[in-house]
Design a protein around this motif. Structure first.
Motif, short mmCIF file in Angstrom:
data_model
loop_
_atom_site.label_atom_id
_atom_site.label_comp_id
_atom_site.label_asym_id
_atom_site.label_seq_id
_atom_site.Cartn_x
_atom_site.Cartn_y
_atom_site.Cartn_z
N GLN A 7 0.83 -1.20 0.00
CA GLN A 7 0.00 0.00 0.00
C GLN A 7 0.86 1.25 0.00
OE1 GLN A 7 -2.28 -1.02 3.52
NE2 GLN A 7 -4.05 -1.64 2.29
N PHE A 8 1.95 1.24 0.79
CA PHE A 8 2.86 2.39 0.82
C PHE A 8 3.56 2.54 -0.54
CE2 PHE A 8 3.52 1.54 5.64
CZ PHE A 8 2.25 2.07 5.90
N PHE A 9 3.95 1.42 -1.10
CA PHE A 9 4.61 1.43 -2.41
C PHE A 9 3.70 2.07 -3.47
CE2 PHE A 9 4.55 -0.93 -6.46
CZ PHE A 9 5.75 -0.50 -7.00
N LEU A 10 2.42 1.66 -3.50
CA LEU A 10 1.48 2.22 -4.47
C LEU A 10 1.25 3.71 -4.24
CD1 LEU A 10 -1.18 -0.64 -4.74
CD2 LEU A 10 0.49 0.05 -6.47
N ALA A 11 1.23 4.12 -2.99
CA ALA A 11 1.04 5.54 -2.68
C ALA A 11 2.18 6.37 -3.25
CB ALA A 11 0.93 5.74 -1.17
N VAL A 12 3.41 5.90 -3.10
CA VAL A 12 4.56 6.61 -3.65
C VAL A 12 4.49 6.64 -5.18
CG1 VAL A 12 7.07 6.61 -3.88
CG2 VAL A 12 6.02 6.06 -1.68
N LEU A 13 4.11 5.52 -5.77
CA LEU A 13 4.01 5.43 -7.22
C LEU A 13 2.98 6.42 -7.75
CD1 LEU A 13 4.95 3.73 -9.72
CD2 LEU A 13 2.90 2.35 -9.36
N GLU A 14 1.84 6.52 -7.10
CA GLU A 14 0.76 7.38 -7.57
C GLU A 14 1.02 8.86 -7.29
OE1 GLU A 14 -2.54 5.67 -5.56
OE2 GLU A 14 -2.52 3.82 -6.75
N CYS A 15 1.69 9.15 -6.16
CA CYS A 15 1.94 10.55 -5.79
C CYS A 15 3.19 11.11 -6.48
CB CYS A 15 2.11 10.68 -4.27
SG CYS A 15 0.60 10.35 -3.34
N GLY A 16 4.15 10.25 -6.77
CA GLY A 16 5.37 10.72 -7.41
C GLY A 16 6.36 11.38 -6.48
N SER A 17 6.09 11.32 -5.17
CA SER A 17 7.03 11.89 -4.20
C SER A 17 6.81 11.23 -2.84
CB SER A 17 6.87 13.41 -4.07
OG SER A 17 5.74 13.74 -3.29
N ILE A 18 7.90 11.13 -2.10
CA ILE A 18 7.82 10.56 -0.76
C ILE A 18 6.98 11.45 0.15
CG2 ILE A 18 9.15 9.95 1.30
CD1 ILE A 18 9.59 7.94 -0.83
N ALA A 31 9.77 7.22 8.04
CA ALA A 31 9.14 5.91 8.22
C ALA A 31 8.74 5.31 6.88
CB ALA A 31 7.92 6.05 9.13
N LEU A 32 8.24 6.14 5.96
CA LEU A 32 7.85 5.64 4.65
C LEU A 32 9.08 5.21 3.85
CD1 LEU A 32 5.68 5.07 2.58
CD2 LEU A 32 5.74 7.47 1.90
N SER A 33 10.13 6.00 3.91
CA SER A 33 11.37 5.65 3.22
C SER A 33 11.94 4.34 3.76
CB SER A 33 12.41 6.76 3.37
OG SER A 33 11.97 7.96 2.75
N LYS A 34 11.86 4.14 5.05
CA LYS A 34 12.35 2.89 5.65
C LYS A 34 11.54 1.70 5.17
CE LYS A 34 13.23 0.67 10.12
NZ LYS A 34 13.15 0.82 11.60
N SER A 35 10.22 1.86 5.07
CA SER A 35 9.38 0.78 4.59
C SER A 35 9.73 0.40 3.16
CB SER A 35 7.90 1.19 4.67
OG SER A 35 7.07 0.20 4.11
N LEU A 36 9.97 1.41 2.30
CA LEU A 36 10.35 1.14 0.92
C LEU A 36 11.70 0.44 0.84
CD1 LEU A 36 9.26 4.37 -1.01
CD2 LEU A 36 8.16 2.13 -1.03
N SER A 37 12.64 0.88 1.66
CA SER A 37 13.97 0.26 1.67
C SER A 37 13.89 -1.20 2.09
CB SER A 37 14.91 1.03 2.61
OG SER A 37 15.11 2.35 2.16
N GLN A 38 13.06 -1.47 3.08
CA GLN A 38 12.89 -2.86 3.53
C GLN A 38 12.28 -3.72 2.42
OE1 GLN A 38 10.52 -2.22 7.04
NE2 GLN A 38 12.31 -2.16 8.40
N LEU A 39 11.31 -3.14 1.69
CA LEU A 39 10.68 -3.88 0.60
C LEU A 39 11.69 -4.17 -0.51
CD1 LEU A 39 8.09 -5.07 -0.60
CD2 LEU A 39 7.55 -2.81 -1.52
N GLU A 40 12.50 -3.17 -0.86
CA GLU A 40 13.52 -3.37 -1.89
C GLU A 40 14.54 -4.42 -1.45
OE1 GLU A 40 13.87 0.83 -4.31
OE2 GLU A 40 14.84 0.71 -2.33
#
Length: 302
Positions: A7-18, A31-40
């Motif tokens: 869900q966080f990943f899609l939010a970043v994709l749709e918004c185009g910015s952290i 916190a959002l950047s950390k979640s994306l880093s963990q996913l990657e």
């Protein structure tokens, strides 16, 4: 991989910015950047790159987005079915329309649907199959209405609803209104309307079957509304569904130019996922669409 990560990943994709995505999901930017880093790290791929235009998905990110949207759509369906899917509560249905003939179905079908689902939210997207079918595939749209195409995306099925005849259409009092053959239309300028089939579409077949060269003065218009406005205010012609003349604007400003040559007809139908059921609300609206379409097909082919 957790659902909230997708869900966080899609939010970043749709918004185009952290920053904007963090505001949408109610997280801090770190916190959002950390979640994306963990996913990657978990997937062992890079999902985004930064550029002057903002944050953009990599090829791996775009691949994940297709699956992530499907997961999000399925979760939405489950929530709706459990919360109010079997009542007249505030369910949500999204569908696409890619053919003018299909638009004639919408009003009555939605009126029928809202008698049973008065609080349902409905979202309609207009576009060509190239833009609508990926949204059906990832379940952004529950279904789409449009003309049959030769090659369907995987996991998308097509259900025919009715046949629609094409006719030559121009503005009222068109200088070629008395034409009785395609030979009389040589030299006219044309608007090519959806579905835009090339290199052997209906306009090409119409002229080639009469032994005539294909018109060179052609405007490609990917919206029926724009095409209808263009026809009504110029001397251009188009091959359109006869049913388009049944719409208020078509009836007021356009006319059929009757020619003796046959023009290729086409089939209008419904595109939907082949492997996943619709929500009760979406299924109800789809049934109403089919009911109205059956009555439409029982009238003269048009």
């Amino acid at each position: 991989m957790r659902l909230e990560q997708l869900q966080f990943f899609l939010a970043v994709l749709e918004c185009g910015s952290i920053r904007e995505a963090a505001r949408r999901v109610g997280l801090s930017q770190p916190a959002l950047s950390k979640s994306l880093s963990q996913l990657e790290k978990e997937l062992d791929v890079r999902l985004f790159v930064r550029s002057r235009q903002g944050i953009q998905a990599t090829n791996a990110g775009l691949t994940l987005a297709v699956r992530a949207r499907t997961v999000a759509a399925e979760l939405r369906k489950v929530r709706e079915e459990l919360a109010h899917g079997y009542t007249s509560g505030a369910a949500h249905v999204a569908f696409g329309v890619g053919q003018a003939s299909a638009m004639l179905i919408m009003s009555e079908a939605i009126q029928r649907f809202r008698k049973r689902w008065p609080q349902a939210r409905i979202r309609i997207t207009e576009g060509l199959p190239d833009s609508l079918l990926p949204l059906v595939r990832d379940e952004t749209l529950d279904f789409a209405l449009g003309g049959r195409i030769e090659q369907l995306p995987s996991n998308v099925a097509f259900k025919p609803l009715f046949r629609s005849a094409r006719v030559v259409v121009g503005r009222k009092d068109h200088p070629m209104a008395n034409a009785r053959s395609v030979h009389d239309l040589v030299g006219a300028e044309w608007v090519r309307t959806p579905p835009i089939e090339k290199p052997n579409g209906p306009l090409e077949r119409f002229f080639l079957s009469a032994g005539l060269p294909i018109p060179e003065a052609v405007v490609e218009c990917e919206s029926y509304h724009s095409a209808t406005f263009l026809l009504a205010n110029t001397d251009m012609l188009a091959l359109m569904s006869r049913r388009q003349l049944d719409t208020p604007y078509g009836a007021k400003y356009l006319q059929e130019i009757s020619v003796r040559e046959s023009i290729p007809a086409f089939t209008v139908g419904m595109f939907r996922r082949a492997d996943n059921p619709l929500t009760p609300a979406a299924e109800a609206l789809a049934r109403n669409v089919a009911t109205v379409a059956r009555r439409l097909s029982s009238t003269r082919e048009g």
